[in-house]
Design a protein around this motif. Structure first.
Motif, PDB file in Angstrom:
ATOM      1  N   GLY A  34       0.815  -1.214   0.000  1.00 29.86           N
ATOM      2  CA  GLY A  34       0.000   0.000   0.000  1.00 29.86           C
ATOM      3  C   GLY A  34       0.844   1.257   0.000  1.00 29.86           C
ATOM      4  N   ASN A  35       1.932   1.237   0.768  1.00 31.35           N
ATOM      5  CA  ASN A  35       2.840   2.392   0.780  1.00 31.35           C
ATOM      6  C   ASN A  35       3.469   2.621  -0.583  1.00 31.35           C
ATOM      7  OD1 ASN A  35       2.766   3.659   3.322  1.00 31.35           O
ATOM      8  ND2 ASN A  35       3.913   1.977   4.223  1.00 31.35           N
ATOM      9  N   ALA A  36       3.886   1.564  -1.242  1.00 32.09           N
ATOM     10  CA  ALA A  36       4.497   1.711  -2.575  1.00 32.09           C
ATOM     11  C   ALA A  36       3.483   2.239  -3.583  1.00 32.09           C
ATOM     12  CB  ALA A  36       5.064   0.374  -3.039  1.00 32.09           C
ATOM     13  N   CYS A  37       2.235   1.784  -3.490  1.00 31.71           N
ATOM     14  CA  CYS A  37       1.196   2.207  -4.440  1.00 31.71           C
ATOM     15  C   CYS A  37       0.701   3.627  -4.171  1.00 31.71           C
ATOM     16  CB  CYS A  37       0.023   1.232  -4.396  1.00 31.71           C
ATOM     17  SG  CYS A  37       0.442  -0.379  -5.084  1.00 31.71           S
ATOM     18  N   SER A  38       0.907   4.138  -2.966  1.00 28.61           N
ATOM     19  CA  SER A  38       0.457   5.491  -2.641  1.00 28.61           C
ATOM     20  C   SER A  38       1.566   6.526  -2.809  1.00 28.61           C
ATOM     21  CB  SER A  38      -0.087   5.546  -1.215  1.00 28.61           C
ATOM     22  OG  SER A  38       0.956   5.317  -0.282  1.00 28.61           O
ATOM     23  N   ALA A  39       2.691   6.107  -3.351  1.00 25.14           N
ATOM     24  CA  ALA A  39       3.825   7.014  -3.527  1.00 25.14           C
ATOM     25  C   ALA A  39       3.558   8.033  -4.618  1.00 25.14           C
ATOM     26  CB  ALA A  39       5.083   6.214  -3.866  1.00 25.14           C
ATOM     27  N   ASP A  40       4.259   9.152  -4.546  1.00 21.02           N
ATOM     28  CA  ASP A  40       4.112  10.205  -5.537  1.00 21.02           C
ATOM     29  C   ASP A  40       4.814   9.892  -6.854  1.00 21.02           C
ATOM     30  OD1 ASP A  40       2.460  11.902  -4.151  1.00 21.02           O
ATOM     31  OD2 ASP A  40       4.110  12.949  -3.183  1.00 21.02           O
ATOM     32  N   GLY A  41       5.668   8.942  -6.878  1.00 21.68           N
ATOM     33  CA  GLY A  41       6.367   8.601  -8.124  1.00 21.68           C
ATOM     34  C   GLY A  41       6.009   7.205  -8.575  1.00 21.68           C
ATOM     35  N   ASP A  42       6.646   6.772  -9.624  1.00 22.52           N
ATOM     36  CA  ASP A  42       6.419   5.428 -10.140  1.00 22.52           C
ATOM     37  C   ASP A  42       7.249   4.444  -9.319  1.00 22.52           C
ATOM     38  OD1 ASP A  42       5.910   3.158 -11.549  1.00 22.52           O
ATOM     39  OD2 ASP A  42       6.807   3.835 -13.420  1.00 22.52           O
ATOM     40  N   ARG A  43       6.580   3.593  -8.580  1.00 24.87           N
ATOM     41  CA  ARG A  43       7.254   2.603  -7.735  1.00 24.87           C
ATOM     42  C   ARG A  43       6.963   1.183  -8.211  1.00 24.87           C
ATOM     43  NH1 ARG A  43       9.489   6.690  -6.437  1.00 24.87           N
ATOM     44  NH2 ARG A  43       9.208   7.831  -4.514  1.00 24.87           N
ATOM     45  N   THR A  44       6.752   1.020  -9.513  1.00 23.16           N
ATOM     46  CA  THR A  44       6.413  -0.316 -10.014  1.00 23.16           C
ATOM     47  C   THR A  44       7.519  -1.327  -9.754  1.00 23.16           C
ATOM     48  OG1 THR A  44       7.135   0.344 -12.229  1.00 23.16           O
ATOM     49  CG2 THR A  44       4.785   0.429 -11.781  1.00 23.16           C
ATOM     50  N   ILE A  46       9.360  -1.500  -7.074  1.00 22.20           N
ATOM     51  CA  ILE A  46       9.189  -1.943  -5.682  1.00 22.20           C
ATOM     52  C   ILE A  46       7.916  -2.777  -5.550  1.00 22.20           C
ATOM     53  CG2 ILE A  46       8.771  -1.145  -3.318  1.00 22.20           C
ATOM     54  CD1 ILE A  46      10.774   1.114  -3.903  1.00 22.20           C
ATOM     55  N   VAL A  47       6.843  -2.368  -6.224  1.00 18.03           N
ATOM     56  CA  VAL A  47       5.597  -3.141  -6.200  1.00 18.03           C
ATOM     57  C   VAL A  47       5.861  -4.549  -6.726  1.00 18.03           C
ATOM     58  CG1 VAL A  47       3.280  -3.332  -7.217  1.00 18.03           C
ATOM     59  CG2 VAL A  47       4.074  -1.130  -6.344  1.00 18.03           C
ATOM     60  N   MET A  49       8.764  -6.164  -6.759  1.00 19.62           N
ATOM     61  CA  MET A  49       9.576  -6.870  -5.759  1.00 19.62           C
ATOM     62  C   MET A  49       8.695  -7.425  -4.645  1.00 19.62           C
ATOM     63  SD  MET A  49      12.931  -4.408  -5.168  1.00 19.62           S
ATOM     64  CE  MET A  49      13.239  -5.064  -3.550  1.00 19.62           C
ATOM     65  N   LEU A  50       7.787  -6.589  -4.151  1.00 19.66           N
ATOM     66  CA  LEU A  50       6.918  -6.997  -3.046  1.00 19.66           C
ATOM     67  C   LEU A  50       6.001  -8.150  -3.449  1.00 19.66           C
ATOM     68  CD1 LEU A  50       6.038  -3.438  -1.736  1.00 19.66           C
ATOM     69  CD2 LEU A  50       7.442  -5.134  -0.548  1.00 19.66           C
ATOM     70  N   LEU A  51       5.427  -8.050  -4.639  1.00 18.23           N
ATOM     71  CA  LEU A  51       4.535  -9.124  -5.103  1.00 18.23           C
ATOM     72  C   LEU A  51       5.292 -10.429  -5.304  1.00 18.23           C
ATOM     73  CD1 LEU A  51       2.352  -7.088  -7.612  1.00 18.23           C
ATOM     74  CD2 LEU A  51       1.608  -8.059  -5.429  1.00 18.23           C
ATOM     75  N   GLU A  52       6.512 -10.333  -5.826  1.00 14.71           N
ATOM     76  CA  GLU A  52       7.332 -11.537  -6.018  1.00 14.71           C
ATOM     77  C   GLU A  52       7.684 -12.204  -4.694  1.00 14.71           C
ATOM     78  OE1 GLU A  52      10.613 -10.025  -8.294  1.00 14.71           O
ATOM     79  OE2 GLU A  52       9.530 -10.236 -10.208  1.00 14.71           O
ATOM     80  N   ARG A  53       7.731 -11.408  -3.622  1.00 11.86           N
ATOM     81  CA  ARG A  53       8.077 -11.951  -2.301  1.00 11.86           C
ATOM     82  C   ARG A  53       6.849 -12.310  -1.475  1.00 11.86           C
ATOM     83  NH1 ARG A  53      13.454  -9.884  -1.298  1.00 11.86           N
ATOM     84  NH2 ARG A  53      14.392  -9.891  -3.350  1.00 11.86           N
ATOM     85  N   GLY A  54       5.663 -12.209  -2.064  1.00  7.98           N
ATOM     86  CA  GLY A  54       4.466 -12.674  -1.364  1.00  7.98           C
ATOM     87  C   GLY A  54       3.554 -11.613  -0.784  1.00  7.98           C
ATOM     88  N   ALA A  55       3.683 -10.361  -1.210  1.00  8.22           N
ATOM     89  CA  ALA A  55       2.769  -9.324  -0.722  1.00  8.22           C
ATOM     90  C   ALA A  55       1.339  -9.677  -1.113  1.00  8.22           C
ATOM     91  CB  ALA A  55       3.153  -7.959  -1.290  1.00  8.22           C
ATOM     92  N   ASP A  56       0.411  -9.428  -0.208  1.00  8.30           N
ATOM     93  CA  ASP A  56      -0.989  -9.799  -0.391  1.00  8.30           C
ATOM     94  C   ASP A  56      -1.778  -8.649  -1.011  1.00  8.30           C
ATOM     95  OD1 ASP A  56      -3.537 -10.793  -0.255  1.00  8.30           O
ATOM     96  OD2 ASP A  56      -3.605 -10.934   1.928  1.00  8.30           O
ATOM     97  N   VAL A  57      -2.134  -8.787  -2.293  1.00  8.13           N
ATOM     98  CA  VAL A  57      -2.889  -7.750  -3.000  1.00  8.13           C
ATOM     99  C   VAL A  57      -4.281  -7.601  -2.400  1.00  8.13           C
ATOM    100  CG1 VAL A  57      -3.762  -7.011  -5.246  1.00  8.13           C
ATOM    101  CG2 VAL A  57      -1.677  -8.324  -5.120  1.00  8.13           C
ATOM    102  N   THR A  58      -4.821  -8.657  -1.831  1.00 10.54           N
ATOM    103  CA  THR A  58      -6.184  -8.628  -1.306  1.00 10.54           C
ATOM    104  C   THR A  58      -6.282  -7.986   0.075  1.00 10.54           C
ATOM    105  OG1 THR A  58      -6.072 -10.802  -0.237  1.00 10.54           O
ATOM    106  CG2 THR A  58      -6.707 -10.748  -2.562  1.00 10.54           C
ATOM    107  N   TYR A  59      -5.148  -7.665   0.686  1.00 12.42           N
ATOM    108  CA  TYR A  59      -5.140  -7.132   2.050  1.00 12.42           C
ATOM    109  C   TYR A  59      -6.055  -5.921   2.173  1.00 12.42           C
ATOM    110  CZ  TYR A  59      -3.619  -5.050   6.351  1.00 12.42           C
ATOM    111  OH  TYR A  59      -3.623  -4.495   7.603  1.00 12.42           O
ATOM    112  N   LYS A  60      -6.842  -5.895   3.230  1.00  9.92           N
ATOM    113  CA  LYS A  60      -7.782  -4.794   3.538  1.00  9.92           C
ATOM    114  C   LYS A  60      -8.636  -4.440   2.329  1.00  9.92           C
ATOM    115  CE  LYS A  60      -6.670  -3.416   7.810  1.00  9.92           C
ATOM    116  NZ  LYS A  60      -7.516  -3.177   8.907  1.00  9.92           N
TER     117      LYS A  60
END
Length: 161
Positions: A34-44, A46-47, A49-60
């Motif tokens: 969520g922090n990466a997606c709410s950034a003012d720049g393009d953080r794709t 980092i997004v 990286m997070l998804l590859e390591r198991g970040a949960d897109v469905t969270y909240k």
């Protein structure tokens, strides 16, 4: 993980490689994703990286998607939608359960960005779907643009007095 929001990729990498790190831990309502997606720049990067390591897109209830929409971040939306898959993207875009009583297309219309709105429609958002109050995306954009224009008009009027 504010490093995600501010684009500190080397720091994010170190933290993700730390044994036992919980990638889905949150501060308030935001996860690292969520922090990466709410950034003012393009953080794709980092997004991804997070998804590859198991970040949960469905969270909240897909809050990362909502935050990317609010930030007008189409590139993050593309990465998130690829991770969700086409069938679930259609559900996420057209369900009121995802972000409360509004739909994601309506959230995009509060502070409209034509490119984001067009992307959501192309991804399957139903422009005629109504929120819990019976409003469509068109109602939402007209309401918010009108309110903004009235406020500007009132400001001009008061300075003339």
């Amino acid at each position: 993980m504010y490093a995600c929001r501010y684009g500190h990729k080397p720091t994010v990498d170190v933290l993700l490689n730390t044994p036992g790190v919980n990638i889905n831990t949150t501060s308030n309502i935001r996860s690292a994703l969520g922090n990466a997606c709410s950034a003012d720049g393009d953080r794709t990067d980092i997004v991804t990286m997070l998804l590859e390591r198991g970040a949960d897109v469905t969270y909240k209830h897909y809050v990362a998607v909502k935050l990317a929409i609010v930030q007008h971040n189409i590139n993050c939306l593309r990465v998130l939608f690829d991770a969700i898959g086409p069938a679930m993207v259609h559900h996420v875009l057209n369900s009121r359960r995802v972000v409360g009583s509004s739909l994601l297309l309506q959230i995009a219309c509060i502070k409209p960005n034509a490119a984001v709105v067009e992307f959501l429609i192309a991804s399957g958002a139903n422009v005629n779907r109504k929120n819990a109050r019976g409003c469509t995306a068109l109602h939402t954009v007209c309401q918010h643009v009108y309110v903004k224009d009235v406020d500007r008009h009132e400001d001009r009027k008061s300075t003339r007095l």
